[in-house]
Scaffold this active site. Structure first.
Site, PDB file in Angstrom:
ATOM      1  N   GLY A  13       0.848  -1.184   0.000  1.00 30.45           N
ATOM      2  CA  GLY A  13       0.000   0.000   0.000  1.00 30.45           C
ATOM      3  C   GLY A  13       0.884   1.234   0.000  1.00 30.45           C
ATOM      4  CE  LYS A  34      -3.562 -12.042   3.138  1.00 31.16           C
ATOM      5  NZ  LYS A  34      -4.211 -11.487   4.340  1.00 31.16           N
ATOM      6  N   GLY A  47     -11.682   9.309   0.909  1.00 30.14           N
ATOM      7  CA  GLY A  47     -11.810  10.743   1.205  1.00 30.14           C
ATOM      8  C   GLY A  47     -10.676  11.615   0.717  1.00 30.14           C
ATOM      9  CD  GLU A 113     -12.202  13.332   4.696  1.00 31.59           C
ATOM     10  OE1 GLU A 113     -12.009  12.402   5.504  1.00 31.59           O
ATOM     11  OE2 GLU A 113     -11.801  13.300   3.521  1.00 31.59           O
ATOM     12  CG  ASP A 208      -1.991 -11.384   7.127  1.00 34.15           C
ATOM     13  OD1 ASP A 208      -2.781 -12.067   7.796  1.00 34.15           O
ATOM     14  OD2 ASP A 208      -2.167 -11.131   5.922  1.00 34.15           O
ATOM     15  CG  HIS A 229     -15.919   5.274   8.074  1.00 33.83           C
ATOM     16  ND1 HIS A 229     -17.138   5.775   7.682  1.00 33.83           N
ATOM     17  CD2 HIS A 229     -14.979   6.091   7.537  1.00 33.83           C
ATOM     18  CE1 HIS A 229     -16.942   6.850   6.933  1.00 33.83           C
ATOM     19  NE2 HIS A 229     -15.645   7.063   6.837  1.00 33.83           N
ATOM     20  CG  HIS A 336     -12.466   3.083   8.448  1.00 31.36           C
ATOM     21  ND1 HIS A 336     -12.544   2.718   7.121  1.00 31.36           N
ATOM     22  CD2 HIS A 336     -11.868   4.307   8.468  1.00 31.36           C
ATOM     23  CE1 HIS A 336     -12.007   3.677   6.369  1.00 31.36           C
ATOM     24  NE2 HIS A 336     -11.589   4.638   7.165  1.00 31.36           N
ATOM     25  CD  GLU A 360      -5.448   0.132   9.044  1.00 29.96           C
ATOM     26  OE1 GLU A 360      -6.458  -0.182   9.698  1.00 29.96           O
ATOM     27  OE2 GLU A 360      -5.435   0.218   7.792  1.00 29.96           O
ATOM     28  NE  ARG A 371      -7.365   6.572  10.220  1.00 38.45           N
ATOM     29  CZ  ARG A 371      -8.082   7.004   9.180  1.00 38.45           C
ATOM     30  NH1 ARG A 371      -7.767   8.169   8.601  1.00 38.45           N
ATOM     31  NH2 ARG A 371      -9.101   6.322   8.730  1.00 38.45           N
ATOM     32  CB  SER A 376      -4.759   6.506   7.375  1.00 38.86           C
ATOM     33  OG  SER A 376      -5.685   6.826   6.358  1.00 38.86           O
TER      34      SER A 376
END
Length: 521
Positions: A13, A34, A47, A113, A208, A229, A336, A360, A371, A376
């Site tokens: 990511g 993965k 967002g 937000e 994991d 969330h 979330h 994360e 958070r 993030s």
């Protein structure tokens, strides 16, 4: 045969890719995925990315909003570092080709937000994560020192003389298990939302990295702080589609099925209150009414604006015959984001030498007990860069560890004829966690969860050692470890703070502390 590589990164990511892009300057990097390139929480981050820079000129406000959302559990030094270093990282992303939305005058079209007191969220419609991921993957794939491998499932980290020296990996393409030895290993495996029945996370989010780090002896902090969330699309076929918080940032309101707006008397920011407050408010409504969902309504806005600003949500909802320009959206709170995780510095250092973690899967102190929305992606970007640079500078002249490590050996295991054991246990874990260890907790709920999870853990552990390993079995084992960590951490916190709320201790304790666990099972 043992494969040797300079640096191993597990997960691709935003945090894993950011680490890899920087780290490949110092040696060969192997990056394991993965599943495929789009299977990460980053891809589904709708967002935007919160950042104070020339576009908002509000560093101090961003810091304060983060600290407030974190409910006194943030590390202020970490918050200041990430916020202050975000500008440079965002400008680099823009140079690489991320086209954040702009107004007609050329200024960035900043969103707002939950928890933010001003507009500071850069976005590309409501598909920001996938836009960033596309650019990072293109950048990474152009680099000669970086190798990608898809459908590779890490089983366990390898520990030798107190150090992490690599990992055992299942190649899901041919079902072969192989051994990788590395100078440094980075976990960028994301969150653990699949431990709950309702989640916005993709199927790969089974905790994991956290589970593997726990098994090798790394410290794990604040796993009770699971952020729910407030608005996940409720539909039997929708599975896990997140309705972006940006809708509420642009005026969407929450209503009961009967049409009553209910956030007015709960928090001054109403629908833009921190996520834990909004989630608990919805959960309370659902318990009181017996309804399955509430409504999120933005249909009073101009249809052209809605389609332009929220194309992802509009088209996804249309798949289920919901037109958000005319209809309210049925939503439920869903697991979330994991605010806790592997205890790590902003450079990714963990308590185990040779093992690093970013994104994360970590607890750096940025998020605290809850958070702030859109922080993030910022953490993954900043800490990924810092981790890559730190490892590179530290290990660049270090030879590959010559410690002898064992190859993977399968001891007389056989193919299982009882796949239903995995399926049934998976369902029981998620249901147990959803009902007894989610938005609202109590000692009695948690004791029930502990009892059930412990029994399942022992059963699956026995199964693990007697049958051939599959990716489903690996994930099930990891989910059980993470479930136990969440429950034990929640039982240890005798207060309500941030995203952890318990009926038995509804107020905050006078002493602020982290819940840090070390391996004991």
């Amino acid at each position: 045969m043992i494969e040797k590589i300079d640096f191993l990164i597990i997960g691709a990511g935003i945090s894993g890719l950011s680490t890899a892009i920087e780290l490949q300057k110092f040696g060969k990097v192997l990056l394991l995925l993965k599943s495929g390139y789009e299977d990460s929480n980053t891809f589904y981050a709708a967002g935007g990315i919160a950042s104070s820079g020339p576009w908002s000129k509000d560093y101090e406000g961003h810091i304060q909003d983060t600290l407030i959302a974190g409910d006194d559990l943030c590390d202020k030094d970490v918050v200041e570092f990430v916020v202050n270093h975000g500008t440079e990282r965002l400008q680099q992303l823009i140079e690489w080709g991320v086209n954040f939305d702009k107004k007609s005058n050329g200024d960035f079209d900043l969103g707002q937000e939950g928890g933010h007191h001003t507009r500071r969220v850069l976005h590309t419609g409501d598909l920001t994560g996938s836009s960033i991921l596309e650019v990072l993957i293109e950048k990474a794939r152009s680099l000669p020192n970086l190798e990608f491998r898809t459908e590779q499932v890490a089983i366990n980290l390898i520990e030798k003389k107190g150090k992490c020296v690599g990992a055992y990996v299942l190649n899901n393409k041919n079902q072969k298990i192989y051994t990788i030895q590395a100078k440094a290993t980075v976990l960028a495996t994301g969150g653990c939302g699949k431990v709950y029945l309702y989640t916005s996370n993709p199927d790969v989010a089974s905790g994991d990295g956290i589970a593997m780090a726990w098994r090798i002896g790394a410290e794990i902090s604040n796993m009770e702080m699971i952020q729910f969330h407030p608005t996940c699309l409720y539909h039997p076929l929708a599975k896990n589609f997140l309705v972006s918080e940006a809708l509420r940032g642009e005026g969407a309101i929450l209503k009961t099925i009967q049409g009553d707006r209910f956030m007015d008397g709960i928090h001054p920011q109403k629908e833009l209150a921190p996520r834990d407050i909004v989630s608990r408010a919805i959960d309370k409504i659902l318990k009181e009414t017996g309804d399955d969902y509430v409504y999120l309504d933005i249909s009073f806005k101009d249809p052209k604006y809605i389609k332009k600003r929220f194309p992802g949500t509009y088209h996804k909802a249309k798949e289920f015959n919901i037109d958000i320009t005319t209809d309210p959206i049925p939503v439920v709170p869903a697991a979330h984001y994991c605010c806790g995780g592997i205890k790590a510095s902003v450079e990714g250092k963990t308590s185990v030498p040779g093992l690093f973690a970013v994104g994360e899967s970590t607890y750096t102190g940025l998020h605290g007990a809850n958070r702030l929305a859109s922080n993030s992606l910022l953490e993954g970007l900043v800490c990924g860069y810092e981790c890559g640079n730190y490892i590179g500078q530290t290990y660049k002249n270090m030879p590959l560890c010559e410690l002898e490590i064992n190859e993977w050996i399968s001891h007389n295991v056989e193919d299982s004829k009882e796949a239903f054991v995995i399926t049934s246990n998976w369902q029981e874990i998620r249901a147990t966690m959803q009902y007894y260890a989610s938005i609202i907790r109590s000692d009695s709920y948690l004791l029930r969860a502990r009892h059930r999870i412990t029994l399942l853990h022992d059963e699956v552990n026995s199964y693990y050692w007697n049958f051939k390993i599959t990716s489903d079995l690996i994930e099930l084992r990891n989910l059980l470890t993470v479930a136990r960590l969440i429950v034990e951490s929640a039982m240890a916190r005798k207060e309500s703070r941030g995203s952890h709320y318990t009926l038995d201790y509804p107020t905050k304790a006078d002493v602020v502390r982290n819940t840090t666990l070390k391996r004991y099972w």
